[in-house]
Write a protein that holds these residues in place. Structure first.
Motif, mmCIF file in Angstrom:
data_model
loop_
_atom_site.group_PDB
_atom_site.id
_atom_site.type_symbol
_atom_site.label_atom_id
_atom_site.label_comp_id
_atom_site.label_asym_id
_atom_site.label_seq_id
_atom_site.Cartn_x
_atom_site.Cartn_y
_atom_site.Cartn_z
ATOM 1 N N HIS A 124 0.827 -1.202 0.000
ATOM 2 C CA HIS A 124 0.000 0.000 0.000
ATOM 3 C C HIS A 124 0.869 1.263 0.000
ATOM 4 N N PHE A 125 1.870 1.290 0.867
ATOM 5 C CA PHE A 125 2.719 2.472 1.006
ATOM 6 C C PHE A 125 3.667 2.618 -0.175
ATOM 7 N N GLN A 126 4.102 1.506 -0.756
ATOM 8 C CA GLN A 126 5.028 1.541 -1.879
ATOM 9 C C GLN A 126 4.463 2.332 -3.056
ATOM 10 N N THR A 127 3.156 2.257 -3.225
ATOM 11 C CA THR A 127 2.506 3.013 -4.298
ATOM 12 C C THR A 127 2.877 4.487 -4.222
ATOM 13 N N PHE A 128 2.876 5.021 -3.020
ATOM 14 C CA PHE A 128 3.112 6.446 -2.846
ATOM 15 C C PHE A 128 4.590 6.800 -2.944
ATOM 16 N N LEU A 129 5.450 5.885 -2.568
ATOM 17 C CA LEU A 129 6.882 6.088 -2.792
ATOM 18 C C LEU A 129 7.157 6.185 -4.293
ATOM 19 N N ASP A 130 6.482 5.329 -5.062
ATOM 20 C CA ASP A 130 6.653 5.337 -6.522
ATOM 21 C C ASP A 130 6.083 6.613 -7.140
ATOM 22 N N ILE A 131 4.935 7.054 -6.630
ATOM 23 C CA ILE A 131 4.332 8.293 -7.132
ATOM 24 C C ILE A 131 5.266 9.466 -6.870
ATOM 25 N N PHE A 132 5.800 9.534 -5.655
ATOM 26 C CA PHE A 132 6.701 10.628 -5.298
ATOM 27 C C PHE A 132 7.934 10.644 -6.205
ATOM 28 N N ALA A 133 8.433 9.459 -6.542
ATOM 29 C CA ALA A 133 9.647 9.360 -7.349
ATOM 30 C C ALA A 133 9.402 9.621 -8.832
ATOM 31 N N ASN A 134 8.142 9.628 -9.264
ATOM 32 C CA ASN A 134 7.836 9.820 -10.681
ATOM 33 C C ASN A 134 8.201 11.243 -11.114
ATOM 34 N N PRO A 135 8.960 11.400 -12.182
ATOM 35 C CA PRO A 135 9.405 12.740 -12.605
ATOM 36 C C PRO A 135 8.273 13.670 -13.027
ATOM 37 N N LYS A 136 7.094 13.144 -13.304
ATOM 38 C CA LYS A 136 5.972 13.987 -13.707
ATOM 39 C C LYS A 136 5.070 14.381 -12.531
ATOM 40 N N THR A 137 5.391 13.894 -11.338
ATOM 41 C CA THR A 137 4.629 14.293 -10.157
ATOM 42 C C THR A 137 4.760 15.798 -9.959
ATOM 43 N N SER A 138 3.659 16.455 -9.600
ATOM 44 C CA SER A 138 3.637 17.919 -9.559
ATOM 45 C C SER A 138 3.106 18.436 -8.232
ATOM 46 N N THR A 139 3.192 19.752 -8.073
ATOM 47 C CA THR A 139 2.680 20.415 -6.884
ATOM 48 C C THR A 139 2.106 21.766 -7.292
ATOM 49 N N ILE A 140 1.533 22.477 -6.339
ATOM 50 C CA ILE A 140 1.082 23.843 -6.592
ATOM 51 C C ILE A 140 2.312 24.735 -6.526
ATOM 52 N N PRO A 141 2.603 25.527 -7.546
ATOM 53 C CA PRO A 141 3.825 26.336 -7.543
ATOM 54 C C PRO A 141 3.805 27.382 -6.428
ATOM 55 N N ALA A 142 4.986 27.692 -5.922
ATOM 56 C CA ALA A 142 5.101 28.711 -4.879
ATOM 57 C C ALA A 142 4.567 30.040 -5.399
ATOM 58 N N HIS A 143 3.767 30.695 -4.594
ATOM 59 C CA HIS A 143 3.147 31.956 -5.002
ATOM 60 C C HIS A 143 2.810 32.738 -3.745
#
Length: 445
Positions: free
Chosen positions: A381-400
């Motif tokens: 279950h947790f490994q899924t999120f480790l993989d998501i975090f490591a994916n180069p296309k994972t994004s965030t809300i840009p600093a503003h």
């Protein structure tokens, strides 16, 4: 991880748009005539205070356990932990000349304002001086810990978002990979009562449901928040239209009033009565920290985790997701800045400290060494999120500088949209741009 309502978090951001930090305390990091020296034997005895936002007993214990390692390395430095502190309290303490030595936030919404206004000190000089290697940080983490060249915080832990699904309710189906697959499966898994009301929802597409924020959703379609000049890109990026048209089609299939009544009757998100635990919702977007909550609150639940479904036209996004994390830094005016930086550096770069926190709080550690540590507790279950975090296309809300305001403006529009109050989506999204850009102009953008 705990979450701060956007309106509450916004108090600090909105009040800081045109202000500077408060009274001077200790010398600024990197401003001394001689380099900062954080070697264990070089630092004098000191007592420092660390403010953080965690409040649950298990979370507080995790911080205490991580600090124990620091105490062994720096026995002459005593650390006092203050729990349950929110961003606005940190801001006001700095402005009032009463800052803690170290402060941590589990949201990145205030980073741009803190960096720009000087509420938190720029760490670049001591990072360079101490040879702290940040090259292993994913680009998205590198982005959310700095603003306009100032890195005023370090990443501590992070969150990654994906899809949770109830295996019993899935009826043998595999988790959907695209939005069209999600729509089809959500309809198939929905169960209605004889009177047409919802008994089990395959998926709840309402932006008013728990973790269904615009930020988390944006990763599913690769949507842009801002243009290079800081103005809003929401009205010009077609990805937002793709997302909202998908959402509205599924809401209309349920019937807004029907879905809203069902949603309002569900249990609290942070309790043992969460609808996912009770088999009332088959699939939902959530963070990695839900794994630990399920283990504590619904240990018999048979469930799976997967990346979030993505825009059918952008299949290369599958496997990525949304991330944002806990940050920590040294506020302006800290009385013991050298000892404070030693603690920040330890908590954010020491593998044992990061793994201790990650295992207890069940957030994702941000360094490569911690991610690869055999001591890091992993399961399917947790490994899924480790993989998501490591994916180069994972994004965030840009600093503003208006991050909270921008999110609230879009979230409010989404609420009106899903109710059917918006007749022209293009015009509505351009209206969001106008609102955001007007605020940005007032903030000096």
């Amino acid at each position: 991880m705990r979450f701060v309502p956007l309106a509450a978090a916004g108090l600090a951001v909105l009040s800081l748009a045109a202000c500077t930090a408060g009274k001077e305390g200790g010398p600024a990091l990197g401003s001394q005539s001689k380099p900062t020296n954080t070697a264990p034997t070089a630092l004098p005895a000191a007592s420092i205070e660390l403010w953080h936002g965690f409040s649950a007993d298990s979370e507080v214990k995790a911080f205490t356990d991580a600090i124990a390692g620091f105490n062994k390395k720096y026995p002459q430095i005593k650390v006092k932990l203050v729990k349950g502190v929110q961003d606005e309290q940190i801001t006001q303490a700095v402005r009032g000349g009463r800052p803690p030595d170290v402060a941590s936030s589990f949201t990145t919404d205030s980073v741009a304002t803190w960096c720009k206004s000087g509420v938190f000190q720029d760490l670049n000089p001591v990072i360079k001086q101490d040879g702290v290697d940040l090259s292993g940080l994913p680009p998205v983490v590198n982005d959310y810990t700095q603003y306009e060249g100032k890195r005023c915080v370090m990443p501590l832990l992070t969150d990654a978002y994906g899809l949770y699904y109830n295996k019993a309710l899935m009826k043998g189906h595999q988790p959907p990979k695209t939005l069209s697959e999600l729509t089809k499966l959500a309809k198939e898994l929905t169960v209605r009562n004889p009177d047409g009301t919802i008994k089990v929802a395959g998926f709840i597409p309402s932006g008013q449901y728990y973790e269904n924020t615009a930020g988390h959703w944006s990763a599913m379609v690769g949507a842009k928040w801002t243009n290079p000049d800081g103005t809003s890109a929401i009205g010009s990026d077609p990805a937002w239209k793709t997302l909202l048209n998908w959402q509205k089609e599924l809401i209309d299939w349920y019937g807004y009033a029907n879905l809203d009544k069902f949603r309002k009757g569900l249990g609290d998100e942070f309790s043992g009565k969460h609808p996912f635990y009770q088999g009332k919702v088959a699939m939902g977007i959530d963070g990695e920290w839900r794994v630990a909550m399920i283990a504590n609150e619904a240990p018999k639940l048979d469930y799976g985790t997967a990346p979030m479904p993505v825009d059918d036209a952008k299949p290369d996004l599958y496997g990525s997701g949304f991330t944002a994390g806990t940050v920590i830094g040294v506020p302006k005016g800290a009385k013991n800045p050298e000892a404070a930086w030693a603690l920040v550096k330890y908590l954010t770069t020491d593998t044992d400290a990061l793994v201790t926190l990650a295992n207890a709080i069940r957030n994702v550690p941000t360094t490569k060494a911690a991610l690869e540590s055999p001591a890091l507790k992993k399961d399917e279950h947790f490994q899924t999120f480790l993989d998501i975090f490591a994916n180069p296309k994972t994004s965030t809300i840009p600093a503003h500088v208006n991050s909270v305001f921008n999110q609230e403006a879009l979230q409010g529009f989404i609420t009106s949209w899903e109710k059917g109050s918006v007749k022209d989506l293009d015009a509505g999204l351009k209206g969001v741009d106008k609102t955001i850009d007007a605020k940005f102009k007032l903030s000096g953008g």
